[in-house]
Design an enzyme around this catalytic site. Structure first.
Site, PDB file in Angstrom:
ATOM      1  N   LYS A 154       5.170 -22.853   2.566  1.00 41.57           N
ATOM      2  CA  LYS A 154       6.515 -22.743   2.005  1.00 41.57           C
ATOM      3  C   LYS A 154       6.772 -21.332   1.471  1.00 41.57           C
ATOM      4  O   LYS A 154       7.872 -20.789   1.621  1.00 41.57           O
ATOM      5  CB  LYS A 154       6.715 -23.775   0.896  1.00 41.57           C
ATOM      6  CG  LYS A 154       6.753 -25.216   1.375  1.00 41.57           C
ATOM      7  CD  LYS A 154       7.944 -25.494   2.286  1.00 41.57           C
ATOM      8  CE  LYS A 154       9.254 -25.527   1.528  1.00 41.57           C
ATOM      9  NZ  LYS A 154      10.393 -25.893   2.422  1.00 41.57           N
ATOM     10  N   THR A 199      10.169 -24.859  -3.007  1.00 41.28           N
ATOM     11  CA  THR A 199       9.488 -25.665  -4.013  1.00 41.28           C
ATOM     12  C   THR A 199       8.919 -24.787  -5.115  1.00 41.28           C
ATOM     13  O   THR A 199       8.568 -23.621  -4.873  1.00 41.28           O
ATOM     14  CB  THR A 199       8.347 -26.470  -3.370  1.00 41.28           C
ATOM     15  OG1 THR A 199       7.539 -27.093  -4.380  1.00 41.28           O
ATOM     16  CG2 THR A 199       7.439 -25.574  -2.534  1.00 41.28           C
ATOM     17  N   ASP A 200       8.794 -25.351  -6.311  1.00 41.63           N
ATOM     18  CA  ASP A 200       8.162 -24.611  -7.401  1.00 41.63           C
ATOM     19  C   ASP A 200       6.667 -24.413  -7.171  1.00 41.63           C
ATOM     20  O   ASP A 200       6.022 -23.604  -7.846  1.00 41.63           O
ATOM     21  CB  ASP A 200       8.412 -25.288  -8.749  1.00 41.63           C
ATOM     22  CG  ASP A 200       7.893 -26.722  -8.826  1.00 41.63           C
ATOM     23  OD1 ASP A 200       7.362 -27.235  -7.820  1.00 41.63           O
ATOM     24  OD2 ASP A 200       8.042 -27.355  -9.897  1.00 41.63           O
ATOM     25  N   GLU A 201       6.113 -25.130  -6.188  1.00 45.51           N
ATOM     26  CA  GLU A 201       4.676 -25.012  -5.932  1.00 45.51           C
ATOM     27  C   GLU A 201       4.286 -23.638  -5.408  1.00 45.51           C
ATOM     28  O   GLU A 201       3.103 -23.287  -5.425  1.00 45.51           O
ATOM     29  CB  GLU A 201       4.216 -26.108  -4.968  1.00 45.51           C
ATOM     30  CG  GLU A 201       4.329 -27.506  -5.562  1.00 45.51           C
ATOM     31  CD  GLU A 201       3.677 -28.573  -4.707  1.00 45.51           C
ATOM     32  OE1 GLU A 201       2.550 -28.329  -4.216  1.00 45.51           O
ATOM     33  OE2 GLU A 201       4.273 -29.645  -4.535  1.00 45.51           O
ATOM     34  N   TYR A 210       0.065 -26.371   2.018  1.00 47.53           N
ATOM     35  CA  TYR A 210       1.483 -26.709   1.953  1.00 47.53           C
ATOM     36  C   TYR A 210       2.267 -25.625   1.225  1.00 47.53           C
ATOM     37  O   TYR A 210       3.240 -25.071   1.757  1.00 47.53           O
ATOM     38  CB  TYR A 210       1.698 -28.051   1.262  1.00 47.53           C
ATOM     39  CG  TYR A 210       3.112 -28.237   0.761  1.00 47.53           C
ATOM     40  CD1 TYR A 210       4.180 -28.255   1.641  1.00 47.53           C
ATOM     41  CD2 TYR A 210       3.390 -28.368  -0.606  1.00 47.53           C
ATOM     42  CE1 TYR A 210       5.497 -28.394   1.190  1.00 47.53           C
ATOM     43  CE2 TYR A 210       4.688 -28.512  -1.062  1.00 47.53           C
ATOM     44  CZ  TYR A 210       5.737 -28.532  -0.168  1.00 47.53           C
ATOM     45  OH  TYR A 210       7.024 -28.664  -0.622  1.00 47.53           O
ATOM     46  N   ASP A 224      16.708 -34.043  12.793  1.00 48.08           N
ATOM     47  CA  ASP A 224      15.429 -34.561  12.308  1.00 48.08           C
ATOM     48  C   ASP A 224      14.516 -34.836  13.497  1.00 48.08           C
ATOM     49  O   ASP A 224      14.959 -35.381  14.516  1.00 48.08           O
ATOM     50  CB  ASP A 224      15.618 -35.842  11.491  1.00 48.08           C
ATOM     51  CG  ASP A 224      14.492 -36.052  10.497  1.00 48.08           C
ATOM     52  OD1 ASP A 224      14.739 -35.952   9.288  1.00 48.08           O
ATOM     53  OD2 ASP A 224      13.350 -36.306  10.939  1.00 48.08           O
TER      54      ASP A 224
END
Length: 351
Positions: free
Chosen positions: A164, A132-134, A160, A40
């Protein structure tokens, strides 16, 4: 679920964040023989307090490292020889991507490429990209019959989601061009413990507990499919152990709720007056509706969401009630100082 009793080394990037930390807890509990390496960068959303209980465990390793740091990532892969890499590391807040797209492109695209190259160089057995589903864009509010499938064309709405989607395409290209063993999952909106209080559900809970206004974009009619984070972690577990190489799997909770519904549920649960709700100017390019068709992962890997929304939201609200020190440290900024203290303590122990 088929279990592999052999010990494996799993790198989890973004492991101090919301879903990454929950996934580490899941792996630690389900596969105690596995070594887990949490990578991280500790951006604003990374909170070491979340995983502090694991720091003293023999089979847990913390590496403060930017996935864009090629030399650092290569050295980590060389020294640890991971079997599996699960990439949660991402800038993920849509509003922040609208204000500052460049950092999203750097982390979400360049960072992913560095990890893919490291996997090639050091012969990693599985690279899993958490997406992501976005990436699919949105669906109309008046067509509840329409759902995102794995064949739905990519049609992004924000910097964003574009970053992705680009990362997803890069992952698939490495699978095809180099034969890298890759998989991708695209999930709906997650909720649950350790969710950074800038996202809808934790923001509304923490604001309500502080008797602050509850800001809702537009009219609050935008619909999301909500997935309890533990169900998401179980799905990724199945994919990295039993999923078919080169495949994309949609993971949805089958819990479609409008934003205003969510906020009112929280108000009722905390016995707060709905007068706290304040409608604000809508987000630019705000997607109307997300809805996931999870048929593929259900059929191929026998996954089902186990947590009903009513139970999940009740548990989530109670978690924030019971762990006010965790989120109050975030709101005050004290968690950054605690991150530094934990790192300093870790370094002293290693000397």
């Amino acid at each position: 679920m088929k279990r592999d009793s052999m010990s494996k080394t799993v790198i989890v990037t973004g492991g101090a964040g919301f879903i990454g930390s929950n996934f580490i807890f899941h792996i630690n509990k389900t596969y105690p023989e596995y070594k887990v390496i949490c990578v991280d960068k500790l951006t604003y959303a990374g909170n070491l307090s979340t995983i502090e209980s694991l720091l003293s465990e023999e089979k847990f390793q913390l590496e403060i490292l930017d996935i864009c740091n090629r030399d650092g990532i290569y050295e980590l892969f060389r020294s640890t020889q991971p079997d599996i890499v699960v990439n949660f590391a991402a800038e993920s807040h849509v509003d922040r991507s609208i204000d500052n797209p460049e950092v999203f492109l750097e982390t979400n695209i360049v960072g992913t490429s560095v990890l893919l190259d490291a996997c090639r160089k050091y012969g990693v057995g599985r690279f899993h990209q958490v997406s992501t589903d976005e990436v699919y864009g949105d669906l109309p509010l008046d067509r509840p019959d329409l759902l995102f499938t794995e064949e739905t064309p990519i049609h992004t709405s924000s910097p964003y989601s574009s970053s992705k989607a680009a990362a997803d395409l890069l992952v698939l290209s490495y699978g095809r061009t180099y034969g890298l063993p890759v998989t991708i999952s695209r999930c709906s909106n997650n909720y649950g413990p350790y969710h950074f209080p800038e996202k809808l559900i934790p923001l509304m809970i923490t604001n309500a507990l502080n008797n602050k206004s509850l800001p809702v974009y537009g009219t609050g009619e935008n619909i999301r499919d909500w997935l309890y984070v533990e169900d998401h972690c179980r799905a990724i577990d199945l994919i990295i152990h039993n999923g078919k190489i080169g495949e994309v799997y949609n993971i949805g909770g089958n819990n479609e709720k409008s934003n205003i519904e969510i906020v009112k549920i929280i108000c009722r649960a905390l016995k707060k007056d709905e007068d706290l709700i304040k409608f604000v100017e809508d987000r630019k390019g705000h997607d109307l509706r997300y809805a996931i068709d999870s048929t593929k992962i259900m059929r191929q890997l026998a996954w089902r969401p186990q947590v009903e929304f009513e139970d999940g939201i009740r548990k989530t609200i109670q978690w924030y009630v019971d762990h006010q020190d965790w989120w109050k440290d975030i709101l005050s900024g004290e968690y950054v100082k605690k991150n530094d203290w934990i790192i300093e303590t870790k370094l002293k122990m290693e000397r």
